[in-house]
Design a protein around this motif. Sequence first.
Motif, short mmCIF file in Angstrom:
data_model
loop_
_atom_site.label_atom_id
_atom_site.label_comp_id
_atom_site.label_asym_id
_atom_site.label_seq_id
_atom_site.Cartn_x
_atom_site.Cartn_y
_atom_site.Cartn_z
N UNK A 132 5.43 6.48 -3.92
CA UNK A 132 6.01 6.21 -2.59
C UNK A 132 5.01 5.52 -1.67
N UNK A 133 3.76 5.99 -1.70
CA UNK A 133 2.72 5.40 -0.86
C UNK A 133 2.50 3.94 -1.24
N UNK A 134 2.39 3.68 -2.52
CA UNK A 134 2.20 2.30 -2.97
C UNK A 134 3.36 1.41 -2.54
N UNK A 135 4.56 1.92 -2.69
CA UNK A 135 5.74 1.16 -2.27
C UNK A 135 5.69 0.87 -0.77
N UNK A 136 5.31 1.85 0.01
CA UNK A 136 5.27 1.72 1.46
C UNK A 136 4.27 0.66 1.91
N UNK A 137 3.10 0.62 1.26
CA UNK A 137 2.06 -0.33 1.68
C UNK A 137 2.11 -1.64 0.89
N UNK A 138 3.11 -1.78 0.05
CA UNK A 138 3.31 -3.05 -0.63
C UNK A 138 2.55 -3.25 -1.92
N UNK A 139 2.09 -2.16 -2.53
CA UNK A 139 1.40 -2.26 -3.82
C UNK A 139 2.38 -1.95 -4.95
N UNK A 140 2.13 -2.52 -6.10
CA UNK A 140 2.97 -2.22 -7.26
C UNK A 140 2.37 -1.02 -8.00
N UNK A 141 3.14 0.02 -8.11
CA UNK A 141 2.71 1.23 -8.81
C UNK A 141 2.97 1.04 -10.29
#
Length: 57
Positions: free
Chosen positions: A9-18
């Motif tokens: 969720x954090x990665x999605x929020x800040x625009x990173x690909x998990x």
Amino acid sequence: MPLVQQFAYICDFIGLRYKGDIIGEGVKPDDILKNEAAKKPINLEKNKKQKEEISNN
């Protein structure tokens, strides 16, 4: 796995690909790289993708 899901969720929020997670043991930085049991699922997925790429060519 709720903690791991939070990272997605954090990665999605800040625009990173998990890309996934590694669950293993380590004390010092990079110790996880020596944990063969933790790396096994990654190696299996990597091999699967390589075989798919070869069959697509």
